[in-house]
Design a protein around this motif. Structure first.
Motif, mmCIF file in Angstrom:
data_model
loop_
_atom_site.group_PDB
_atom_site.id
_atom_site.type_symbol
_atom_site.label_atom_id
_atom_site.label_comp_id
_atom_site.label_asym_id
_atom_site.label_seq_id
_atom_site.Cartn_x
_atom_site.Cartn_y
_atom_site.Cartn_z
ATOM 1 N N ILE A 106 -7.430 13.933 -1.775
ATOM 2 C CA ILE A 106 -7.852 14.072 -3.163
ATOM 3 C C ILE A 106 -6.697 14.632 -3.998
ATOM 4 C CG2 ILE A 106 -9.467 15.245 -4.714
ATOM 5 C CD1 ILE A 106 -11.532 15.142 -2.491
ATOM 6 N N LEU A 107 -5.921 15.532 -3.411
ATOM 7 C CA LEU A 107 -4.755 16.074 -4.100
ATOM 8 C C LEU A 107 -3.742 14.980 -4.412
ATOM 9 C CD1 LEU A 107 -3.030 18.392 -5.169
ATOM 10 C CD2 LEU A 107 -2.314 18.874 -2.826
ATOM 11 N N VAL A 108 -3.511 14.062 -3.453
ATOM 12 C CA VAL A 108 -2.578 12.953 -3.691
ATOM 13 C C VAL A 108 -3.115 12.042 -4.792
ATOM 14 C CG1 VAL A 108 -1.377 10.998 -2.654
ATOM 15 C CG2 VAL A 108 -1.784 13.051 -1.297
ATOM 16 N N GLN A 109 -4.389 11.743 -4.752
ATOM 17 C CA GLN A 109 -4.997 10.905 -5.793
ATOM 18 C C GLN A 109 -4.867 11.554 -7.158
ATOM 19 O OE1 GLN A 109 -8.866 10.527 -3.796
ATOM 20 N NE2 GLN A 109 -8.582 8.314 -3.733
ATOM 21 N N GLN A 110 -5.152 12.838 -7.248
ATOM 22 C CA GLN A 110 -5.040 13.544 -8.517
ATOM 23 C C GLN A 110 -3.602 13.547 -9.018
ATOM 24 O OE1 GLN A 110 -6.670 17.368 -7.536
ATOM 25 N NE2 GLN A 110 -8.772 16.782 -8.053
ATOM 26 N N SER A 111 -2.644 13.711 -8.099
ATOM 27 C CA SER A 111 -1.236 13.774 -8.482
ATOM 28 C C SER A 111 -0.764 12.460 -9.080
ATOM 29 C CB SER A 111 -0.379 14.137 -7.262
ATOM 30 O OG SER A 111 -0.738 15.396 -6.748
ATOM 31 N N LEU A 112 -1.043 11.342 -8.387
ATOM 32 C CA LEU A 112 -0.584 10.050 -8.901
ATOM 33 C C LEU A 112 -1.336 9.676 -10.176
ATOM 34 C CD1 LEU A 112 1.425 7.808 -8.301
ATOM 35 C CD2 LEU A 112 -0.350 6.617 -7.019
ATOM 36 N N SER A 113 -2.602 10.024 -10.260
ATOM 37 C CA SER A 113 -3.369 9.754 -11.488
ATOM 38 C C SER A 113 -2.785 10.517 -12.672
ATOM 39 C CB SER A 113 -4.837 10.141 -11.294
ATOM 40 O OG SER A 113 -5.437 9.359 -10.288
ATOM 41 N N HIS A 114 -2.366 11.754 -12.421
ATOM 42 C CA HIS A 114 -1.770 12.570 -13.479
ATOM 43 C C HIS A 114 -0.470 11.950 -13.982
ATOM 44 C CE1 HIS A 114 -0.854 16.289 -15.672
ATOM 45 N NE2 HIS A 114 0.390 16.178 -15.199
ATOM 46 N N LEU A 115 0.279 11.306 -13.069
ATOM 47 C CA LEU A 115 1.583 10.732 -13.441
ATOM 48 C C LEU A 115 1.477 9.340 -14.043
ATOM 49 C CD1 LEU A 115 3.591 11.801 -10.268
ATOM 50 C CD2 LEU A 115 3.923 12.718 -12.563
ATOM 51 N N THR A 116 0.503 8.552 -13.602
ATOM 52 C CA THR A 116 0.482 7.131 -13.994
ATOM 53 C C THR A 116 -0.790 6.681 -14.684
ATOM 54 O OG1 THR A 116 -0.375 6.469 -11.823
ATOM 55 C CG2 THR A 116 2.024 6.556 -12.064
ATOM 56 N N GLY A 117 -1.892 7.382 -14.469
ATOM 57 C CA GLY A 117 -3.139 6.945 -15.083
ATOM 58 C C GLY A 117 -4.280 6.946 -14.088
ATOM 59 N N PRO A 118 -5.520 6.797 -14.571
ATOM 60 C CA PRO A 118 -6.697 6.894 -13.695
ATOM 61 C C PRO A 118 -6.798 5.801 -12.640
ATOM 62 C CG PRO A 118 -7.306 6.168 -15.915
ATOM 63 C CD PRO A 118 -5.877 6.597 -15.985
ATOM 64 N N TRP A 119 -6.107 4.683 -12.839
ATOM 65 C CA TRP A 119 -6.171 3.602 -11.858
ATOM 66 C C TRP A 119 -5.567 4.020 -10.515
ATOM 67 C CZ3 TRP A 119 -1.634 2.097 -9.613
ATOM 68 C CH2 TRP A 119 -0.464 2.471 -10.275
ATOM 69 N N ALA A 120 -4.746 5.059 -10.525
ATOM 70 C CA ALA A 120 -4.014 5.456 -9.323
ATOM 71 C C ALA A 120 -4.943 5.888 -8.199
ATOM 72 C CB ALA A 120 -3.038 6.577 -9.655
ATOM 73 N N GLY A 121 -6.092 6.483 -8.546
ATOM 74 C CA GLY A 121 -7.013 6.921 -7.510
ATOM 75 C C GLY A 121 -7.498 5.766 -6.658
ATOM 76 N N GLN A 122 -7.780 4.640 -7.291
ATOM 77 C CA GLN A 122 -8.237 3.456 -6.555
ATOM 78 C C GLN A 122 -7.096 2.836 -5.748
ATOM 79 O OE1 GLN A 122 -9.824 1.110 -9.752
ATOM 80 N NE2 GLN A 122 -11.771 2.226 -9.792
ATOM 81 N N PHE A 123 -5.890 2.858 -6.327
ATOM 82 C CA PHE A 123 -4.716 2.351 -5.614
ATOM 83 C C PHE A 123 -4.461 3.163 -4.347
ATOM 84 C CE2 PHE A 123 -0.072 2.845 -4.970
ATOM 85 C CZ PHE A 123 0.221 1.547 -4.569
ATOM 86 N N ILE A 124 -4.529 4.509 -4.465
ATOM 87 C CA ILE A 124 -4.327 5.381 -3.306
ATOM 88 C C ILE A 124 -5.363 5.094 -2.227
ATOM 89 C CG2 ILE A 124 -4.492 7.767 -2.494
ATOM 90 C CD1 ILE A 124 -1.936 7.428 -3.856
ATOM 91 N N ALA A 125 -6.603 4.858 -2.640
ATOM 92 C CA ALA A 125 -7.663 4.594 -1.672
ATOM 93 C C ALA A 125 -7.341 3.353 -0.844
ATOM 94 C CB ALA A 125 -8.998 4.428 -2.394
ATOM 95 N N ILE A 126 -6.810 2.316 -1.487
ATOM 96 C CA ILE A 126 -6.451 1.085 -0.759
ATOM 97 C C ILE A 126 -5.276 1.340 0.178
ATOM 98 C CG2 ILE A 126 -5.592 -1.271 -1.034
ATOM 99 C CD1 ILE A 126 -7.135 -1.346 -3.706
ATOM 100 N N VAL A 127 -4.284 2.106 -0.302
ATOM 101 C CA VAL A 127 -3.129 2.449 0.529
ATOM 102 C C VAL A 127 -3.577 3.239 1.760
ATOM 103 C CG1 VAL A 127 -1.008 3.813 0.631
ATOM 104 C CG2 VAL A 127 -1.461 2.371 -1.358
ATOM 105 N N VAL A 128 -4.449 4.204 1.539
ATOM 106 C CA VAL A 128 -4.963 5.012 2.658
ATOM 107 C C VAL A 128 -5.696 4.135 3.664
ATOM 108 C CG1 VAL A 128 -6.675 6.756 3.268
ATOM 109 C CG2 VAL A 128 -5.116 7.163 1.387
ATOM 110 N N LEU A 129 -6.482 3.207 3.175
ATOM 111 C CA LEU A 129 -7.203 2.299 4.070
ATOM 112 C C LEU A 129 -6.236 1.542 4.968
ATOM 113 C CD1 LEU A 129 -9.750 0.809 5.023
ATOM 114 C CD2 LEU A 129 -9.469 -0.748 3.084
ATOM 115 N N LEU A 130 -5.165 1.014 4.395
ATOM 116 C CA LEU A 130 -4.182 0.258 5.181
ATOM 117 C C LEU A 130 -3.432 1.170 6.140
ATOM 118 C CD1 LEU A 130 -2.778 -2.085 2.373
ATOM 119 C CD2 LEU A 130 -4.314 -2.707 4.238
ATOM 120 N N PHE A 131 -2.981 2.346 5.631
ATOM 121 C CA PHE A 131 -2.278 3.297 6.490
ATOM 122 C C PHE A 131 -3.127 3.676 7.705
ATOM 123 C CE2 PHE A 131 1.076 5.683 3.743
ATOM 124 C CZ PHE A 131 1.701 4.481 3.486
ATOM 125 N N ALA A 132 -4.346 4.119 7.424
ATOM 126 C CA ALA A 132 -5.192 4.646 8.484
ATOM 127 C C ALA A 132 -5.691 3.549 9.426
ATOM 128 C CB ALA A 132 -6.368 5.405 7.874
#
Length: 477
Positions: A335-361
Motif C-alpha cells: 500500500i505504501l508503494v501504491q501511495q508513493s507512485l500515486s503521489h508522483l504520477t496520479g491515481p491510476w498508479a495504484g491500479q498499475f502497481i496492482a498489475i505489476v505485483v500480480l506479475l511479480f508474485a
C-alpha cells in the motif's frame, strides 16, 4: 506467536546472519579475485550464448529467468517498503552493499550446484545446496535439513507472502475480494507448475524480461521527471546508512544498526544471494560453455538486475514521493508503494502497481514451486503421488495466504530464511577450495583462448564425488 517469531528473528538477524552473510560475501570476493568486479565481462559473454539449447537441461537463460522469477517477487516492492519504514533511507544503501558483495556468494553457490549436479531418472539435470552438501561434504543429514527448510520456505511460507501481497494490492486497487483473488491465482499457477521445472522455465523466459523492463522503466521515468530531488535523495540514503543525521541526537548507533539489519535482511529476501535457492535453478541448466563457472557468471547478473535495478526503482519511487516520511509509512508495504507512485504520477498508479505485483508474485510462486519439487526429489519423495500432494499444498497456501495476515507471515519467513542461510553459507565456506579451483580453471582456459570445458579428471580430489556422465572430458568444438 507473532511476538515469539519477532523475538527469534531479531536474535538471528540482529548479528549472526547479517555478519555471516556479509563475511561470506567478502570471503568469496577475495577468494575468487574480486570476480564480480574484475571478471564481469565473462557474464556478458556467457549471456550471449545463454539461449543455445542443449541436451538434458534447460538453457542458461531459462535458468537465469527462473532464478529471477523467484527473486523478483513481492520482496522487490513490499520488502523494500518495509526496509525503508523500519530502517530509514539508509537501508537502501546496505541493500546495495549486500547485492554487490552477494554477487560473489551467488557465483560460488551456483558454480557448486553445477559441479555436483546429477541426472534424474528422466535424464534431466538436478542439483542445488542439498546435493553439494551431500556429495561435496558427505553430510546427507545436513542436506536433508536444508531441503526440509527449503520445502517449508518455498513450498509453504513464501507463497503465502506472495499471495497475501497480490490480494492486498488487487483489493486496494480494484476492490477484488481477497479469497477470489487467491483462488484465481492458484488456478493460474496450477496450469504452470504441473509441467515441472521445464514448464516453469519456459514461462519465466518470456515473462521475466518483460516485467523487469516495465518496472525499471517506471523507475527511470520517475527519476527523470524529478531530477531536482535526486541529489537530496542520494544524500539522505548515504547519511542515513551511517547514522550521520542522527549523530547529534545521540541515536546514531541504533539507527546504523537498524539500517544495516533491515537493508541486508530485505536485500537477501529479494536477491536471495547465499540463501541456497537460486542454485536449484542453476543446477538444472545445461550451460554453455560446459563449465560450472559459466552458470555462476550468468547468475551473478540476476543479483545485479534484482537489487541494483528493480529494488532501486522501488526505493526511488518511495523516497522521492515523501510518503514514507508520513505517519502512513508503517502501513502494509505494498500500500505504501501504491501511495508513493500515486503521489508522483496520479491515481491510476495504484491500479498499475496492482498489475505489476500480480506479475511479480505469480512468477515468484511458480519458481518457488520448482525449487520445492527439486528438494522433494532429493528427499527421495519424488513419486508421482507425492509430487501431486506438494502441488496441492502449494496451491492451498496461495489461497490461504490471500486471506491471512502478513504481520504473522513476514516474521515466519524471516526465521526460516535465516536458518536456511546459516546452513548454506557454512556449506559453501567449507567448499570454498572447490570454488577457487573451478574459477581458476575457467579463467585459465579463457586466458589461453580456448572454450572452457570442465573435465573432472583435472580435479582428482573431488572427481569421485562428481557424477560421471554429467560432464564430458572432451573439449567442445
Amino acid at each position: 506467536m507473532k511476538d515469539f517469531l519477532y523475538f527469534i528473528s531479531e536474535i538471528l538477524w540482529g548479528s549472526l546472519v547479517t555478519f555471516l552473510l556479509l563475511g561470506t560475501g567478502l570471503w568469496f570476493t577475495i577468494r575468487t579475485g574480486f570476480v564480480q568486479f574484475r571478471y564481469f565481462r565473462q557474464t556478458r559473454e556467457n549471456l550471449k550464448k545463454s539461449t543455445i539449447p542443449r541436451p538434458h537441461g534447460i538453457t542458461a537463460f531459462q535458468a537465469l529467468c527462473t532464478g529471477l522469477a523467484s527473486r523478483v517477487g513481492s520482496g522487490n516492492l513490499t520488502g523494500v517498503a518495509l526496509a525503508i519504514s523500519a530502517g530509514g533511507p539508509g537501508a537502501v544503501f546496505w541493500m546495495w552493499v549486500a547485492a554487490l558483495i552477494g554477487m560473489a556468494t551467488c557465483f560460488a553457490e551456483c558454480a557448486l550446484a553445477q559441479v555436483y549436479k546429477v541426472k534424474d531418472e528422466h535424464g534431466r539435470y538436478r542439483g542445488g545446496p542439498a546435493w553439494y552438501i551431500e556429495r561435496g561434504l558427505g553430510m546427507r543429514k545436513m542436506g536433508v535439513l536444508l531441503a526440509i527448510f527449503l520445502l517449508l520456505a518455498f513450498g509453504v511460507v513464501f507463497n503465502a507472502v506472495q499471495s497475501s501481497t497480490i490480494a492486498n494490492a488487487l483489493h486496494q486497487a480494484f476492490s477484488v475480494p481477497r479469497l477470489g483473488c487467491g483462488i484465481a491465482v492458484a488456478v493460474l499457477c496450477g496450469l504452470v507448475i504441473t509441467r515441472g521445472m521445464q514448464g516453469v522455465a519456459r514461462v519465466a523466459q518470456w515473462l521475466m524480461p518483460l516485467i523487469a523492463v516495465v518496472w525499471i522503466g517506471t523507475g527511470l521515468i520517475v527519476l527523470i521527471s524529478h531530477l531536482d530531488k535526486v541529489p537530496y535523495m542520494l544524500t539522505t540514503i548515504v547519511r542515513g546508512a551511517f547514522g550521520w543525521q542522527e549523530a547529534a541526537a545521540g541515536t546514531a548507533g541504533y539507527t546504523l544498526s537498524q539500517a544495516l539489519t533491515n537493508g541486508v535482511q530485505r536485500g537477501l529476501f529479494s536477491n536471495e544471494a547465499g540463501m541456497g535457492s537460486t542454485p536449484n535453478a542453476a543446477a538444472a541448466a545445461a550451460s554453455w560453455p560446459p563449465h560450472p563457472a559459466s552458470q555462476g557468471f550468468v547468475q551473478m547478473a540476476g543479483v545485479l538486475i534484482d537489487t541494483l535495478l528493480i529494488c532501486s526503482a522501488t526505493a526511488a519511487i518511495i523516497l522521492l514521493s515523501g510518503v514514507g516520511d508520513s505517519p502512513n509509512g508503517e502501513e502494509n508495504g505494498i500500500i505504501l508503494v501504491q501511495q508513493s507512485l500515486s503521489h508522483l504520477t496520479g491515481p491510476w498508479a495504484g491500479q498499475f502497481i496492482a498489475i505489476v505485483v500480480l506479475l511479480f508474485a505469480f512468477t515468484s510462486i511458480i519458481a518457488n514451486y520448482a525449487y520445492a519439487e527439486n528438494n522433494l526429489v532429493f528427499l527421495r519423495l519424488g513419486s508421482r503421488g507425492k509430487i501431486w500432494l506438494l502441488r496441492l499444498v502449494v496451491l492451498g497456501m496461495v489461497v490461504l495466504g490471500s486471506v491471512s495476515q502478513i504481520t504473522l507471515v513476514w516474521p515466519l519467513a524471516d526465521v526460516i530464511m535465516a536458518l536456511m542461510v546459516c546452513i548454506n553459507l557454512i556449506a559453501i565456506l567449507m567448499l570454498s577450495p572447490v570454488v577457487r579451483a573451478v574459477t581458476a580453471d575457467y579463467l585459465r582456459q579463457r586466458k589461453l583462448g580456448a572454450v572452457p570445458h570442465f573435465d573432472p579428471h583435472r580435479f582428482p580430489e573431488i572427481s569421485h564425488y562428481i557424477e560421471s556422465d554429467v560432464w564430458e572430458s572432451r573439449p567442445p568444438r
